[in-house]
Design a protein around this motif. Structure first.
Motif, short mmCIF file in Angstrom:
data_model
loop_
_atom_site.label_atom_id
_atom_site.label_comp_id
_atom_site.label_asym_id
_atom_site.label_seq_id
_atom_site.Cartn_x
_atom_site.Cartn_y
_atom_site.Cartn_z
N GLU A 173 118.78 68.64 58.17
CA GLU A 173 118.27 68.98 59.51
C GLU A 173 116.99 68.19 59.81
OE1 GLU A 173 118.66 73.32 60.35
OE2 GLU A 173 116.66 73.05 61.20
N ALA A 218 126.33 76.38 58.30
CA ALA A 218 127.15 77.57 58.08
C ALA A 218 127.11 78.54 59.25
CB ALA A 218 126.70 78.28 56.81
N ILE A 219 126.15 78.34 60.17
CA ILE A 219 126.05 79.29 61.28
C ILE A 219 126.23 78.59 62.62
CG2 ILE A 219 124.55 80.89 60.03
CD1 ILE A 219 122.23 79.71 61.80
N CYS A 220 126.63 79.36 63.60
CA CYS A 220 126.83 78.83 64.95
C CYS A 220 125.48 78.43 65.55
CB CYS A 220 127.51 79.89 65.82
SG CYS A 220 127.66 79.40 67.53
N PRO A 221 125.36 77.21 66.04
CA PRO A 221 124.07 76.80 66.61
C PRO A 221 123.73 77.54 67.91
CG PRO A 221 125.72 75.05 66.86
CD PRO A 221 126.34 76.13 66.02
N CYS A 238 124.87 81.06 68.60
CA CYS A 238 124.66 82.52 68.47
C CYS A 238 124.35 82.96 67.05
CB CYS A 238 125.89 83.26 69.01
SG CYS A 238 127.35 83.12 67.96
N ASP A 239 124.19 82.02 66.12
CA ASP A 239 123.82 82.32 64.72
C ASP A 239 124.90 83.04 63.93
OD1 ASP A 239 121.41 81.14 65.20
OD2 ASP A 239 120.22 82.97 65.16
N GLU A 240 126.08 83.24 64.51
CA GLU A 240 127.14 83.91 63.78
C GLU A 240 127.65 82.99 62.66
OE1 GLU A 240 127.90 87.12 64.61
OE2 GLU A 240 129.15 87.13 62.80
N ARG A 241 128.08 83.60 61.56
CA ARG A 241 128.65 82.80 60.47
C ARG A 241 129.93 82.13 60.97
NH1 ARG A 241 127.65 84.38 54.60
NH2 ARG A 241 126.75 86.25 55.49
N MET A 257 111.42 75.96 68.65
CA MET A 257 111.22 74.53 68.40
C MET A 257 111.52 73.75 69.68
SD MET A 257 112.75 72.48 65.20
CE MET A 257 113.20 73.99 64.39
N VAL A 292 125.99 73.84 51.53
CA VAL A 292 126.66 73.99 52.84
C VAL A 292 125.56 74.18 53.89
CG1 VAL A 292 128.34 75.31 54.18
CG2 VAL A 292 128.66 75.03 51.72
N ASP A 293 125.28 73.13 54.63
CA ASP A 293 124.10 73.14 55.50
C ASP A 293 124.39 73.45 56.96
OD1 ASP A 293 121.80 72.47 53.79
OD2 ASP A 293 123.06 70.76 53.28
#
Lengths: 474, 248
Positions: free
Chosen positions: A164, A222-225, A227-230, A1, A219-220
């Motif tokens: 988002e 929930a992941i690290c922007p 590295c995508d880790e929870r 994106m 819960v919108d």
């Protein structure tokens, strides 16, 4: 994106009207005068008429030296009003759409009202509440100095899709020259704008009693922007509001420049920390939602270089709305009327959480089926599964009376949430439950309804319950 | 026999209350095991037997992330579909398995996992909301549900649909074909959630998952009553707007 294209700011300090713009201004003013004469305040009509005559009026109308836009999913009206009051207290002449529409027409109407007949600005500062979906139609032309965003949480599935999406709209419309005042406890809000924007964060410190695991269905973030880790939660408050850190990289919630502490039990004060200075404040409304609103106001005043001591005394003097509850006690039973924002799952969840937080044995009358949705537009009941009906499985609630056309859907949702089927009572009419609820073994009766049925259902249920309780007590 | 249900990426695929599909399925199958596979974990279906793979509604960036995680397992997904593993992809999750997703406003045009030869166009300022009613070959009663979406899937008539709409639009406003069905793969853009709104569809799925057992529908009294009430209303032509009709 790709990153959104941001508009070029266009700061204006004096009027530069053409003939058509002046004509639009005058017509808008005439319409405003007529409407005021007819007793209609706060309408968007003058703005709509003026924009019809000159669509670019927002880009040329004289504006005060400081323009502040307040947006966000929840709390924008209250924050706008509190900020306008605070600035007024500080001696500023304030233009605000307190009573008007928060769409483009309403904002233009407010600006028209804030200039003289020759288009010269009469105020020092404009505090404008803006519907977040209107950002692309407002911000590029208005080019505000400050945008305050209270939070971005789930709203109407049909209108707002997901937070988002709203963040994308806002970031697409915000100029790099605009200073952003953002909620550090909301990762989606905190991500607004671009690296070019000056950002000032506000937050509310943890109480120590908040969980470290998120709950609920909305819960919108929930992941690290990165590295995508929870994400790990330092504390979780509601929806995606709280503070996080990534267990896999160094990402964490931004540090708040302005923070409000939990209440000190001994002094009854909260600490308002602004940069390195701290002042004690006492608030008239201690709900967490209001504390965030006050923190947003304090952070904005800090951006405007108001001294911390002054900010402390001003925010203490503010009088926000005290409660969404309307309650009375009849014959020893609390009768609580609670208006919910139907179609919006997270708002309904907050109402359910409020019910559980009230002590005592409870009965709930539930009539939050959005029947008008069926006829005004097109129905979509998916929002009920975006709301945390699980709160209502609390053992302190002995019965839930569900009325209305979609009562079977409501009952299914309640049962899936873990509410014992024996505690769910289905009643065809939205108001009939008020005749049937047993009032003997109960401390609190909740009357939950939506905006659309406040009169035909909320009022009637309240009246019936009050009557029955009075008869019982006599 | 313990069934295994795998929910893919629930930390990002959780919009519109649709994960209640799996909550409901778990109530109907109390002995089933539900695995929640995180975005940075390898899906369980890659290396072991999974009875049902579920992916729910995503944000636009969530779709991109899901595609990136699923694309390396394209051949495995293909194989599982061919051999009859059940899949349920709801709302825009199904679009991840198409050939591409084009989003002009957000300025991307990306390949999908490529399991199905359809493409998706996303219009960020053209959100469609409408009701849907139609037939599914696994049940005798109509399917009902709602759409609320930015995207439209290409008609791609060669790909079998999940259902044929009698009212409401299909993959896009020009077709009655809604969703995708291949073997036991069911993809649908309907939200609701579809299993809760259609108890007979859930019964079909339960029968298909465990053919040896009579399907036990949880909370059936409420679910059937809600379905019956909605169906009665949806069968009334006055309840349907012009924009809910298939054109062309």
């Amino acid at each position: 994106m790709t990153e959104p294209t941001v508009p070029t700011p266009g700061k204006r300090h004096g009027p530069r009207y053409g003939l058509r713009a002046l004509a639009a201004l005058w017509l808008g003013k005439c319409a405003g005068t007529i409407l005021r004469f007819l007793g209609r305040e706060g309408t968007h009509v003058p703005g709509r008429i003026a924009l019809w005559v000159y669509p670019n009026l927002l880009g040329v109308i004289a504006r005060p030296d400081t323009v502040i836009v307040v947006t966000g999913t929840n709390g924008k009206t209250t924050t706008t009003n509190l900020l306008a009051d605070a600035l007024h207290t500080l001696g500023k002449r304030v233009s605000t759409n307190r009573a008007g529409s928060n769409l483009r027409d309403g904002i233009v109407a407010t600006l028209i009202n804030g200039v003289t007949v020759w288009g010269r600005c009469r105020s020092d500062v404009a505090v404008l509440e803006m519907d977040e979906r209107s950002a692309l139609r407002v911000l590029p032309q208005l080019a505000p100095d400050i945008v305050v965003c209270t939070n971005l949480t789930r709203d109407s599935i049909k209108r707002n899709a997901h937070p988002e999406y709203i963040a994308w709209i806002l970031s697409s419309a915000i100029s790099p020259a605009t200073t952003l005042v953002l909620n550090s406890d909301d990762l989606i809000t905190a991500s607004l704008g671009s690296d070019a924007n000056a950002r000032h964060f506000f937050g509310v410190d943890p109480t120590g009693n908040e969980p470290r695991e998120p709950g609920g269905s909305a819960v919108d973030a929930a992941i690290c922007p990165r590295c995508d880790e929870r994400l790990d939660w330092i504390f979780w408050r509601f929806n995606h509001i709280g503070r996080v850190r990534c267990p896999a990289c160094d990402f964490r919630s931004p540090v708040a420049d302005v923070r409000v502490s939990p209440i000190d039990r001994l002094s009854g004060l909260r600490s308002l920390t602004i940069d390195s200075g701290t002042v004690g404040i006492r608030l008239t409304n201690e709900s967490v939602v209001n504390i965030y609103n006050v923190a947003a106001v304090a952070a904005t005043l800090d951006v405007l270089n108001v001294a911390p001591q002054k900010i402390g005394s001003v925010v203490e003097s503010l009088t926000p709305p005290t409660s969404r509850f309307a309650e009375e006690t009849v014959g020893g039973v609390r009768l609580v009327r609670l208006l919910t924002k139907g179609l919006v799952g997270v708002a309904v969840s907050r109402a359910f959480a409020d019910i559980v937080s009230v002590p005592g044995r409870k009965i709930v009358l539930l009539a939050i089926d959005e029947t008008t949705d069926r006829f005004d537009g097109v129905e979509n009941t998916a929002w009920t599964y975006d709301a945390d009906y699980e709160y209502l499985a609390d053992p302190s609630i002995s019965a839930i009376y569900v009325g209305g056309i979609r009562r079977h859907d409501q009952a299914l949702r309640l049962a899936l949430a873990g509410v014992d089927s024996n505690r769910i009572v289905l009643v065809e009419s939205e108001t009939r439950g008020a005749d049937l609820v047993p009032l003997g073994e109960v401390d609190v009766v909740f009357n939950l309804h939506s905006n659309h049925n406040a009169g035909p259902t909320g009022d009637v249920v309240h009246r019936k319950l009050r009557q029955r309780l009075m008869e019982k007590s006599s | 026999m313990t069934l295994t249900i795998e929910m893919l990426f629930p930390e990002i695929a959780n919009l519109h209350g649709d994960n209640a599909n799996i909550d409901y399925l778990a109530r109907c199958l109390p002995d089933a095991r539900v695995i929640r596979t995180g975005l940075n974990e390898t899906p369980a279906f890659v290396s072991r037997k999974v009875d049902l793979v579920y992916l729910g509604p995503l944000t636009e960036s969530g779709q991109i992330r899901a595609i990136a995680r699923l694309a390396p397992h394209k051949s495995r997904i293909d194989e599982l579909i061919q051999t009859g593993t059940h899949f349920l992809f709801t709302h825009n999750a199904m679009e991840c398995l198409g050939s591409r997703i084009v989003n002009a406003e957000m300025k991307y045009d990306i390949p999908g996992v490529g399991i199905f030869d359809f493409s998706t166009e996303v219009g960020m300022f053209e959100r469609y909301t409408g009701k849907v009613m139609g037939s599914f070959e696994g049940t005798s009663q109509p399917i009902v549900g709602y759409k609320s979406q930015f995207s439209m899937v290409s008609s791609s008539p060669e790909i079998p649909g999940f259902m044929a709409t009698s009212r409401g639009i299909g993959r896009n406003p020009t077709t009655h074909v809604e969703g995708v069905r291949r073997e036991n793969f069911v993809g649908t853009s309907l939200i609701g959630p579809v299993l809760l709104m259609n108890p007979h569809l859930t019964e079909w799925l339960l029968s298909s998952l465990v053919p040896s057992r009579e399907p036990q529908l949880a909370l059936s009294e409420f679910a059937v009553a809600a379905y019956d009430a909605r169906l009665r209303e949806f069968q009334d032509t006055k309840m349907w707007s012009e924009f809910e009709r298939v054109t062309g």
